[in-house]
Design a protein around this motif. Structure first.
Motif, PDB file in Angstrom:
ATOM      1  N   ASN A 171       1.326  -0.826   0.061  1.00 39.92           N
ATOM      2  CA  ASN A 171       0.133   0.094   0.000  1.00 39.92           C
ATOM      3  C   ASN A 171       0.844   1.499   0.274  1.00 39.92           C
ATOM      4  O   ASN A 171       0.651   1.947  -1.053  1.00 39.92           O
ATOM      5  CB  ASN A 171      -1.185   0.040   0.941  1.00 39.92           C
ATOM      6  CG  ASN A 171      -1.950   1.174   1.078  1.00 39.92           C
ATOM      7  OD1 ASN A 171      -2.844   1.905  -0.025  1.00 39.92           O
ATOM      8  ND2 ASN A 171      -2.440   1.637   2.130  1.00 39.92           N
TER       9      ASN A 171
ATOM     10  N   LEU B 115       3.032   1.302  -2.741  1.00 38.80           N
ATOM     11  CA  LEU B 115       1.585   1.753  -4.774  1.00 38.80           C
ATOM     12  C   LEU B 115       1.214   3.824  -3.679  1.00 38.80           C
ATOM     13  O   LEU B 115       1.747   4.187  -5.618  1.00 38.80           O
ATOM     14  CB  LEU B 115       0.430   0.834  -4.207  1.00 38.80           C
ATOM     15  CG  LEU B 115      -0.588   1.807  -5.249  1.00 38.80           C
ATOM     16  CD1 LEU B 115       0.687   1.066  -7.351  1.00 38.80           C
ATOM     17  CD2 LEU B 115      -2.008   0.328  -5.205  1.00 38.80           C
ATOM     18  N   GLU B 116       1.057   4.067  -3.255  1.00 35.52           N
ATOM     19  CA  GLU B 116       1.056   5.526  -3.051  1.00 35.52           C
ATOM     20  C   GLU B 116       2.654   6.179  -3.494  1.00 35.52           C
ATOM     21  O   GLU B 116       2.101   7.090  -4.180  1.00 35.52           O
ATOM     22  CB  GLU B 116       0.918   5.773  -1.402  1.00 35.52           C
ATOM     23  CG  GLU B 116      -0.447   5.252  -0.267  1.00 35.52           C
ATOM     24  CD  GLU B 116      -0.434   5.425   0.695  1.00 35.52           C
ATOM     25  OE1 GLU B 116       0.438   5.892   1.625  1.00 35.52           O
ATOM     26  OE2 GLU B 116      -0.991   4.995   0.928  1.00 35.52           O
TER      27      GLU B 116
ATOM     28  N   ILE C 249       2.304   6.248  -6.672  1.00 36.06           N
ATOM     29  CA  ILE C 249       1.505   6.566  -8.132  1.00 36.06           C
ATOM     30  C   ILE C 249       1.669   8.881  -7.843  1.00 36.06           C
ATOM     31  O   ILE C 249       1.810   9.376  -9.082  1.00 36.06           O
ATOM     32  CB  ILE C 249      -0.585   6.395  -7.351  1.00 36.06           C
ATOM     33  CG1 ILE C 249      -0.835   5.176  -7.823  1.00 36.06           C
ATOM     34  CG2 ILE C 249      -1.025   7.858  -7.651  1.00 36.06           C
ATOM     35  CD1 ILE C 249      -1.923   4.790  -6.999  1.00 36.06           C
TER      36      ILE C 249
ATOM     37  N   LYS D  60      -7.150   7.267  -9.408  1.00 34.63           N
ATOM     38  CA  LYS D  60      -7.750   6.509  -8.632  1.00 34.63           C
ATOM     39  C   LYS D  60      -6.908   5.836  -7.406  1.00 34.63           C
ATOM     40  O   LYS D  60      -6.479   5.095  -7.804  1.00 34.63           O
ATOM     41  CB  LYS D  60      -8.966   6.673  -7.830  1.00 34.63           C
ATOM     42  CG  LYS D  60      -9.858   7.536  -9.014  1.00 34.63           C
ATOM     43  CD  LYS D  60     -11.628   7.251  -9.241  1.00 34.63           C
ATOM     44  CE  LYS D  60     -12.152   8.961  -9.792  1.00 34.63           C
ATOM     45  NZ  LYS D  60     -13.540   7.295 -10.193  1.00 34.63           N
ATOM     46  N   SER D  61      -6.725   5.135  -6.144  1.00 35.10           N
ATOM     47  CA  SER D  61      -6.648   4.295  -5.398  1.00 35.10           C
ATOM     48  C   SER D  61      -7.434   3.932  -4.201  1.00 35.10           C
ATOM     49  O   SER D  61      -8.153   4.593  -3.616  1.00 35.10           O
ATOM     50  CB  SER D  61      -5.045   4.677  -5.031  1.00 35.10           C
ATOM     51  OG  SER D  61      -4.349   3.230  -4.962  1.00 35.10           O
ATOM     52  N   ASN D  62      -7.035   2.732  -3.725  1.00 36.43           N
ATOM     53  CA  ASN D  62      -7.408   2.211  -2.794  1.00 36.43           C
ATOM     54  C   ASN D  62      -6.746   1.934  -1.262  1.00 36.43           C
ATOM     55  O   ASN D  62      -5.628   1.629  -1.337  1.00 36.43           O
ATOM     56  CB  ASN D  62      -8.732   1.142  -2.872  1.00 36.43           C
ATOM     57  CG  ASN D  62      -8.164   0.320  -3.288  1.00 36.43           C
ATOM     58  OD1 ASN D  62      -6.770   0.157  -3.734  1.00 36.43           O
ATOM     59  ND2 ASN D  62      -8.682  -0.868  -2.935  1.00 36.43           N
TER      60      ASN D  62
ATOM     61  N   THR E  11      -0.038   1.590 -16.967  1.00 32.53           N
ATOM     62  CA  THR E  11      -0.335   2.905 -16.563  1.00 32.53           C
ATOM     63  C   THR E  11       0.055   4.381 -17.580  1.00 32.53           C
ATOM     64  O   THR E  11      -0.685   4.592 -18.014  1.00 32.53           O
ATOM     65  CB  THR E  11      -0.167   3.915 -15.241  1.00 32.53           C
ATOM     66  OG1 THR E  11       1.629   3.720 -15.117  1.00 32.53           O
ATOM     67  CG2 THR E  11      -1.154   2.961 -14.715  1.00 32.53           C
TER      68      THR E  11
ATOM     69  N   GLU F  70      -7.292   4.831 -12.365  1.00 39.40           N
ATOM     70  CA  GLU F  70      -7.696   3.627 -11.753  1.00 39.40           C
ATOM     71  C   GLU F  70      -6.620   2.146 -11.269  1.00 39.40           C
ATOM     72  O   GLU F  70      -6.314   1.306 -12.259  1.00 39.40           O
ATOM     73  CB  GLU F  70      -8.860   3.104 -11.445  1.00 39.40           C
ATOM     74  CG  GLU F  70     -10.999   3.444 -11.118  1.00 39.40           C
ATOM     75  CD  GLU F  70     -11.304   2.956 -10.697  1.00 39.40           C
ATOM     76  OE1 GLU F  70     -11.924   3.104 -10.126  1.00 39.40           O
ATOM     77  OE2 GLU F  70     -11.711   1.843 -11.122  1.00 39.40           O
ATOM     78  N   VAL F  71      -5.811   1.858 -10.101  1.00 35.26           N
ATOM     79  CA  VAL F  71      -4.787   1.471  -9.400  1.00 35.26           C
ATOM     80  C   VAL F  71      -5.332   0.818  -8.394  1.00 35.26           C
ATOM     81  O   VAL F  71      -5.113   1.269  -6.763  1.00 35.26           O
ATOM     82  CB  VAL F  71      -3.556   2.022  -9.310  1.00 35.26           C
ATOM     83  CG1 VAL F  71      -2.152   1.262  -9.482  1.00 35.26           C
ATOM     84  CG2 VAL F  71      -2.948   2.576 -11.234  1.00 35.26           C
ATOM     85  N   LYS F  72      -6.422  -0.406  -8.357  1.00 32.97           N
ATOM     86  CA  LYS F  72      -6.859  -0.934  -7.297  1.00 32.97           C
ATOM     87  C   LYS F  72      -6.530  -2.368  -7.531  1.00 32.97           C
ATOM     88  O   LYS F  72      -6.252  -3.172  -7.753  1.00 32.97           O
ATOM     89  CB  LYS F  72      -8.086  -0.722  -6.783  1.00 32.97           C
ATOM     90  CG  LYS F  72      -8.442   0.939  -6.781  1.00 32.97           C
ATOM     91  CD  LYS F  72     -10.107   1.288  -6.722  1.00 32.97           C
ATOM     92  CE  LYS F  72     -10.749   2.172  -6.671  1.00 32.97           C
ATOM     93  NZ  LYS F  72     -11.732   2.699  -6.694  1.00 32.97           N
TER      94      LYS F  72
END
Length: 355
Positions: free
Chosen positions: A213, A216-217, A220, A237-239, A261, A278-280
């Motif tokens: 997580n 990925l932050e 991004i 957008k991510s989660n 991407t 979106e990358v989730k």
């Protein structure tokens, strides 16, 4: 622990007769240690500090002090110091409680013939425990040194990759051809993806698993900078999720995300300056991971297709997918959506070759 051939034993016993019986029993068995006699608490504490005994023997019942209290004092000062408790009469529950507190043995005064054997065994056990503790401390120190070394290696790898990335940035800014500019951007993004893994590991206490997580932050955030250099206003957008990946899976997954991407930016938004990505992580069940990478673009005809040869980028993605035994589904009905599925594994070794 002192010289085992000439033991120093501190005896807590308020009765001189019982002390003399103990001395006689030891001598009759060939043991003639230095015996130090303490009759009460203050005397006991003085001897404990002054004579550094190899072993303590204590009577269970004394007028104002008892063997259980003495045991607690001994273990607070030196947990490895052998302790034998003597008693005229205690029940089994009391005996078990004394042993739980750390006594090496409980011996009844009516059975003093056991005392020589108990002393020898307790001294041997204490020596073994000391050796084990010393070995453990050495191993822990060695492990700490290795952890620091591994941490430093990740830090240096990250710095070296940053240096290469910086040199490419200089080349990119001097590039006059858009095709070359974009190619350098893709190479820099690949390097940044790998560097981010090493940076995450450098900041972690676990040098084989990364917080995906957090990774990925960071990725991004860097992707957003790349898109700005492409003069694209792309919302990503991510989660939030909890996922740790083995380093040998994290690097190829990061590279796959970077490649797909960038494909979207360069192909799906052709003729547009705005868009959404979106990358989730959409599923994690029974070690099965699913990651969705989707855009709201035109449906990239020049993007990655699982069963077509494609260009250089497609070959890289296929090699990375094989590396983590992943499957990919592509949906071009509304924009382009990639669904990457793979099994979370603890991959050993350091191999991350693309081919």
């Amino acid at each position: 622990m002192g010289n085992p051939e000439k033991l120093s034993i501190l005896v807590l016993e308020d009765t001189v007769t019982d002390f003399d019986l103990l001395r006689y029993q030891l001598k009759s068995d060939g043991l003639e240690p230095d015996l130090h006699h303490a009759k009460g608490r203050e005397h006991f504490l003085e001897h404990l500090d002054a004579h550094l005994p190899n072993l303590v023997i204590a009577d269970y019942n004394l007028p104002s002090f008892n063997g259980l209290d003495a045991l607690k004092i001994v273990k607070s000062k030196n947990p490895l110091l052998p302790f034998i408790l003597l008693s005229g009469s205690i029940d089994k529950e009391q005996e078990r409680a004394i042993l739980r507190e750390g006594a090496d043995d409980v011996i009844f005064k009516s059975n003093l013939s056991r005392i020589p054997f108990a002393i020898k065994r307790s001294i041997k056990d204490a020596q073994d425990k000391k050796k084990l503790r010393e070995t453990t401390e050495k191993l822990e120190a060695s492990l700490r040194e290795k952890e620091i070394l591994i941490q430093e290696i990740h830090h240096r790898v990250k710095n070296n990759l940053a240096l290469v990335s910086g040199l490419l940035e200089l080349k990119k800014f001097n590039s006059e051809e858009k095709k070359e500019y974009r190619f350098i951007n893709k190479v820099i993004l690949k390097i940044k993806s790998i560097a981010l893994v090493h940076e995450t590991l450098y900041q972690s206490q676990n040098f084989s698993q990364i917080d995906f997580n957090h990774f990925l932050e960071e990725l991004i955030e860097y992707l957003a900078q790349i898109y700005k250099s492409e003069e694209k206003d792309i919302e990503i957008k991510s989660n939030d999720f909890e996922l740790s990946l083995n380093v040998n899976q994290a690097i190829p997954v990061g590279l796959i995300i970077s490649e797909l991407t960038m494909n979207s930016v360069q192909h799906a938004f052709d003729g547009r300056n705005e868009g959404q990505l979106e990358v989730k992580v959409v599923s994690e069940k029974d070690q099965q991971i699913k990651i969705k990478i989707a855009d709201d673009g035109i449906g990239a005809s020049d993007g990655f297709a699982p069963k077509q040869d494609g260009g250089y980028g497609s070959k890289i993605i296929r090699a990375l997918l094989r590396q983590i035994d992943a499957n990919v589904e592509v949906n071009n009905s509304e924009g382009t959506e990639y669904l990457i599925s793979f099994e979370k594994k603890d991959v050993k070794g350091i191999g991350n070759a693309l081919l």
